[in-house]
Design an enzyme around this catalytic site. Structure first.
Site, PDB file in Angstrom:
ATOM      1  N   HIS A 140       0.856  -1.184   0.000  1.00 36.19           N
ATOM      2  CA  HIS A 140       0.000   0.000   0.000  1.00 36.19           C
ATOM      3  C   HIS A 140       0.891   1.232   0.000  1.00 36.19           C
ATOM      4  O   HIS A 140       1.908   1.273   0.704  1.00 36.19           O
ATOM      5  CB  HIS A 140      -0.901   0.010   1.238  1.00 36.19           C
ATOM      6  CG  HIS A 140      -2.086   0.904   1.110  1.00 36.19           C
ATOM      7  ND1 HIS A 140      -1.988   2.276   1.211  1.00 36.19           N
ATOM      8  CD2 HIS A 140      -3.402   0.639   0.882  1.00 36.19           C
ATOM      9  CE1 HIS A 140      -3.184   2.812   1.056  1.00 36.19           C
ATOM     10  NE2 HIS A 140      -4.060   1.845   0.854  1.00 36.19           N
ATOM     11  N   ASP A 177      -7.965  -5.290   0.881  1.00 41.43           N
ATOM     12  CA  ASP A 177      -8.585  -6.099  -0.167  1.00 41.43           C
ATOM     13  C   ASP A 177      -8.290  -7.586  -0.006  1.00 41.43           C
ATOM     14  O   ASP A 177      -9.079  -8.419  -0.455  1.00 41.43           O
ATOM     15  CB  ASP A 177      -8.099  -5.638  -1.545  1.00 41.43           C
ATOM     16  CG  ASP A 177      -8.549  -4.235  -1.874  1.00 41.43           C
ATOM     17  OD1 ASP A 177      -9.747  -3.958  -1.717  1.00 41.43           O
ATOM     18  OD2 ASP A 177      -7.706  -3.408  -2.272  1.00 41.43           O
TER      19      ASP A 177
END
Length: 383
Positions: free
Chosen positions: A267, A318
């Protein structure tokens, strides 16, 4: 043919605006030293554990958590706002069944704007009303679109049911266990807001031109559609299905050796792990026990531990959300529309905030094309 650079250039370009601070916000923050996310100062993992999504939706609109009466009034208004017109249901029935669900959602949001009496009104009061209608109606059109792709009849919303119960009822005609409902509710809270991410920034750019909330949300859906943003939860489930009955560790090692794109890890904001992941994993695992999906949990855990051991790259939200949605029965192409149902709260909050102190968002670019040149008539140009 080489292309000369322009004589005058802007130095220190930040590709993707990485590290560039473009504005202020009160809505959410990633605390760098703690590496976790807050909504109006509340750690998101605490909100997910101690509040339901309706409380969080109220918080993102109002900046404070509701008291008992405020919560009851807010939920009552959401329940009363769930219905959609026969016209939009007719439009949904015209969608090709193999259409990308995100295109369906863009169309539905735009159509809801066509029917909204406040559509062109950008006052705070009007945008708050539109926020509530989108919060309530997006589950209705999502469920209708999902059932349409499966050739099933539309199930109308039930005002006697809570937000999550009603959505499952509209999708599947039944309500799952409390563990499944809690896992879904937690995912809604964790996905609700995340600063100036791609889709939220898109919404702010659109509204900065003094457009409208429905246009901003429709544009944000276009950004969210991409696999580097919202589409990642779908890609995670495709990855797990690709592993299938094989050895997850070997699959990951082979993927790393061949430099295969592995979704659900890393990320830009969280360098040492996404703080939302432990909470989502906890409730994913509880839902898996209720639904008999332990194999997906075991597979995910092996893939995660292998990635961390080999590359020290941690999963993002996710990664656990994808298999959680799959176990709940949602078709993979509809994972990202579920994200929309949650993130509409953050988008709308940012739209209202942008309008409160608006300036058109219009960045500069560095030109690297040909130097200035004269136009040659067409009959004099080389063949």
């Amino acid at each position: 043919m080489s292309v000369p650079a322009a004589a005058n250039s802007v130095s220190n370009i930040k590709k993707g605006l990485e590290g560039v601070v473009t504005d202020e916000t009160r809505i959410s923050r990633v605390i760098p030293d703690k590496q976790y996310l807050t909504y109006y100062g509340y750690p998101v993992q605490d909100l997910a554990e101690n509040c339901d999504f309706m409380e969080v939706a109220y918080l993102l609109l109002n900046g404070e958590l509701p008291n008992t009466k405020q919560y009851a009034d807010f939920c009552d208004m959401e329940k009363k706002s769930r219905g959609v017109s026969g016209n939009i249901l007719s439009v949904i029935k015209t969608f090709p069944k193999n259409s990308h669900p995100m295109r369906m959602m863009q169309t539905c949001i735009a159509y809801l704007g066509l029917e909204d009496a406040d559509a062109e009104n950008n006052s705070v009061e009007a945008n708050r009303r539109k926020y509530m209608r989108l919060l309530a109606q997006l589950p209705t059109v999502t469920a209708a679109a999902m059932r349409h792709t499966k050739g099933e009849d539309f199930i109308p919303p039930d005002p006697k049911l809570g937000y999550c119960e009603n959505f499952f009822q509209m999708c599947f005609g039944k309500i799952p266990s409390k563990d499944v409902l809690k896992a879904f509710d937690v995912s809604m809270t964790l996905y609700a807001e995340h600063g100036f991410n791609a889709s939220t920034f898109t919404a702010r750019v659109i509204i900065s031109s003094l457009s409208d909330l429905h246009s901003a949300a429709s544009g944000a859906v276009g950004s969210l559609k991409g696999p580097l943003h919202g589409g990642a939860n779908e890609a995670v489930m495709h990855m797990l299905m690709d592993v299938g009955n094989g050895d997850p560790k070997k699959w990951m090692l082979d993927a790393l050796a061949t430099k295969k794109k592995i979704m659900g890890f890393g990320h830009r904001v969280y360098k040492n792990g996404d703080s939302r992941v432990p909470c989502m994993k906890k409730y994913r695992d509880l839902a898996a026990k209720s639904l008999g999906g332990e194999k997906w949990v075991e597979m995910s855990n092996i893939l995660e531990s292998t990635m961390i051991a080999e590359k020290n790259i941690h999963p993002n939200l996710d990664f656990p959300a994808g298999p959680a949605y799959y176990m709940m029965g949602f078709p993979i192409p509809f994972f990202t529309p579920l994200f929309i149902m949650s993130r509409i709260t953050g988008w709308a909050a940012h739209v209202i905030e942008q309008l409160s102190s608006n300036k058109l968002i219009r960045p500069l670019s560095q030109y690297i094309g040909p130097v200035e040149r004269k136009v040659t008539p067409i009959n004099q140009r080389a063949a």
